[in-house]
Write an enzyme that holds these catalytic residues in place. Structure first.
Site, PDB file in Angstrom:
ATOM      1  CE  LYS A  20     -34.538 -52.230 -29.730  1.00 48.24           C
ATOM      2  NZ  LYS A  20     -33.328 -53.478 -29.471  1.00 48.24           N
TER       3      LYS A  20
ATOM      4  CE1 TYR B 277     -26.882 -47.196 -29.744  1.00 50.93           C
ATOM      5  CE2 TYR B 277     -28.498 -49.151 -30.118  1.00 50.93           C
ATOM      6  CZ  TYR B 277     -27.555 -48.345 -30.274  1.00 50.93           C
ATOM      7  OH  TYR B 277     -26.146 -49.536 -31.290  1.00 50.93           O
TER       8      TYR B 277
ATOM      9  CG  ASP C 254     -34.875 -44.780 -33.454  1.00 55.55           C
ATOM     10  OD1 ASP C 254     -35.805 -45.398 -33.251  1.00 55.55           O
ATOM     11  OD2 ASP C 254     -34.161 -44.453 -33.073  1.00 55.55           O
TER      12      ASP C 254
HETATM   13  C1  LIG Z   1     -34.313 -46.497 -30.211  1.00 59.48           C
HETATM   14  C2  LIG Z   1     -33.371 -47.251 -31.253  1.00 59.48           C
HETATM   15  N1  LIG Z   1     -33.513 -46.901 -32.449  1.00 59.48           N
HETATM   16  C3  LIG Z   1     -32.321 -47.937 -33.340  1.00 59.48           C
HETATM   17  C4  LIG Z   1     -31.605 -48.883 -32.977  1.00 59.48           C
HETATM   18  C5  LIG Z   1     -30.446 -49.824 -33.791  1.00 59.48           C
HETATM   19  O1  LIG Z   1     -31.084 -50.684 -33.945  1.00 59.48           O
HETATM   20  P1  LIG Z   1     -30.662 -52.209 -34.350  1.00 59.48           P
HETATM   21  O2  LIG Z   1     -29.702 -52.690 -33.144  1.00 59.48           O
HETATM   22  O3  LIG Z   1     -31.157 -52.928 -34.503  1.00 59.48           O
HETATM   23  O4  LIG Z   1     -29.625 -51.612 -35.269  1.00 59.48           O
HETATM   24  C6  LIG Z   1     -31.592 -49.487 -31.535  1.00 59.48           C
HETATM   25  C7  LIG Z   1     -31.595 -50.274 -30.871  1.00 59.48           C
HETATM   26  O5  LIG Z   1     -31.162 -50.739 -29.361  1.00 59.48           O
HETATM   27  C8  LIG Z   1     -32.771 -48.496 -30.675  1.00 59.48           C
HETATM   28  O6  LIG Z   1     -33.026 -48.772 -29.407  1.00 59.48           O
END
Ligand SMILES: Cc1ncc(COP(=O)(O)O)c(C=O)c1O
Length: 447
Positions: free
Chosen positions: A282, A152, A254
């Site tokens: 985060k 994700y 990521d």
């Molecule tokens: C690995 C990863 N990338 C991107 C995101 C997206 O982050 P946001 O919810 O701050 O848009 C998340 C959200 O949980 C994530 O787990």
């Protein structure tokens, strides 16, 4: 009645005020929550307040918090150092929309921790991956990206593809079908995302071969943490990096979930890998909205040259920067990591001992400050393996633990727990004592 149903009913009875709040919220807010991930049956807990490693709901129930805002809060709730930094900043202005010195210090600290030369700020993980992908496309002059089933990367169109594809639509493991995760994603965008299988170099080779000369980037979570905790096999990330290079594509890691949590310098440090671009969010904000994407100088230069456009009114907002800088320099000091890793290991080992002794299906797995129990018949190496997780056992565990005052992780068997600086060994013991009480229910669920 199923054991999970019983625990859910107990949960409903002790959280009546949350139920009422959800009903009220539904009048104004679709589903009563402002992110789809926040809903779960029969109703989500509404938080009254939180402090350190705990929170309290509207009915006055206390919970040991290992959800910690989907892993954001490695500092715990309302950490004093962060509150102090934010309060001091607020008096100097809440938002400038102009450059200032603290953003440079924050950027410098990120460049010190990660193998990147330049960094730009954003406000969410979604923005960070969206901009990183645009940079990769601008740099390479190519449109396609390869992403992995089960990973994700936020909610923008390019990555909301093959997130959790229904198995009957997912196709061949080595050559998966592209499956949109939502209506509203244009075909023209979706065709540029090529799904692949994690931990399978042959699948990646096929994806590159089928899209020769067209792939701008491979994006992945170094440890897919949207299918629990799925460890990469030894040397896998390095091999992905090598294959990207051979194919003229960039490697985007990521690190929104792993970021400064897995180690001081995230997965880059933990696995000794140097991707072309990384995405952060985060934990780097210490509990305030903050995100970043960065990479080596030649790649990020597309922003200096104006080849790729990146902007945002709230980028490097003063509050997020003050909180983030305090988080990195005052909270996540070097000595914090060994202590938290030890706490996490207490949980992992404790769970594994009990699961083994009791003959229960599943295993605990973790790294850094994150972990989970995968109630799966074998080690989860990719999304298709994760589909074998026993949902009934997971629900018995999650609701059973909630009823004993422990929020083990955010809802759903694709999440994981986080350990924060406010947690203690006594908290880990409380957590494991709660689990021991749930064991008989798990036996019932396992049948
Ligand atoms: C690995 C990863 N990338 C991107 C995101 C997206 O982050 P946001 O919810 O701050 O848009 C998340 C959200 O949980 C994530 O787990």
């Amino acid at each position: 009645m199923k054991a999970s149903q019983l625990e859910m009913e107990k949960f409903a009875a002790r959280t009546q005020k949350s139920k009422a709040a959800l009903e009220n919220g539904k009048k104004f807010i679709p589903l009563g929550v402002t992110s789809n991930f926040r809903y779960y049956p029969p109703h989500p807990i509404f938080v009254h307040h939180a402090s350190g490693g705990r929170f309290w709901d509207l009915d006055g129930n206390e919970y040991l918090d290992h959800n910690l805002c989907f892993g954001v809060l490695m500092a715990g709730h309302a950490h004093q150092e962060i509150l102090r930094a934010v309060t001091q900043q607020l008096e100097k202005g809440t938002m400038y929309g102009m450059p200032y010195e603290l953003e440079q210090k924050f950027a410098e600290e990120l460049c010190r921790r990660f193998p990147i030369d330049r960094v730009r700020f954003a406000n969410s993980g979604t923005e960070a991956t969206m901009h990183a992908i645009r940079v990769a496309r601008g740099f390479t002059g190519r449109d396609k990206i390869i992403k992995f089933e089960g990973c994700y990367h936020g909610v923008h169109d390019s990555v909301l593809i093959s997130y959790k594809p229904p198995v009957e639509q997912a196709g061949d493991l080595r050559n998966p079908n592209m499956v949109k995760a939502s209506q509203g994603i244009p075909d023209g965008t979706a065709i540029n995302t090529v799904p692949c299988t994690f931990n399978d170099l042959e699948a990646l080779e096929i994806a590159f071969r089928k899209n020769r000369g067209e792939v701008a980037a491979v994006i992945l979570e170094p440890i897919p943490m949207n299918i629990g905790v799925c460890m990469p096999e030894e040397g896998y990330l390095q091999a992905v990096q090598r294959m990207c290079k051979e194919n003229g594509a960039l490697f985007i890691m990521d690190e929104v979930k792993t970021g400064v949590k897995l180690a001081r310098g995230g997965a880059c440090e933990y696995f000794n890998v140097k991707p072309d671009l990384i995405c952060l969010a985060k934990a780097i904000g210490g509990g305030f909205p903050m995100a970043a994407f960065g990479g080596r100088k030649e790649v990020m230069e597309v922003l200096d040259l104006g080849i790729v456009f990146h902007a945002g009114t709230y980028n490097s907002n003063t509050v997020g920067v003050a909180a983030g800088y305090a988080m990195l320099t005052k909270v996540l000091t070097d000595d914090v990591y060994p202590r938290l890793h030890k706490l996490n290991q207490i949980l992992i080992d404790g769970y594994n001992d009990i699961l083994k002794k009791e003959g229960l299906k599943g295993y605990a797995v973790g790294a850094g400050v994150n972990g989970t129990v995968q109630f799966a018949p074998r080690v989860v190496k990719n999304y298709r393996d994760w589909l074998e997780v026993d949902e009934e056992m997971w629900k018995v565990w999650w609701y059973g633990m909630l009823n004993r005052g422990i929020m083990t992780q955010a809802y759903a068997w694709d999440e994981q727990w986080t350990v924060c600086v406010a947690h203690t060994e006594a908290d880990m013991e409380q957590h494991l004592a709660g689990f021991r009480e749930v064991v008989p229910l798990l036996h019932q669920a396992q049948g």
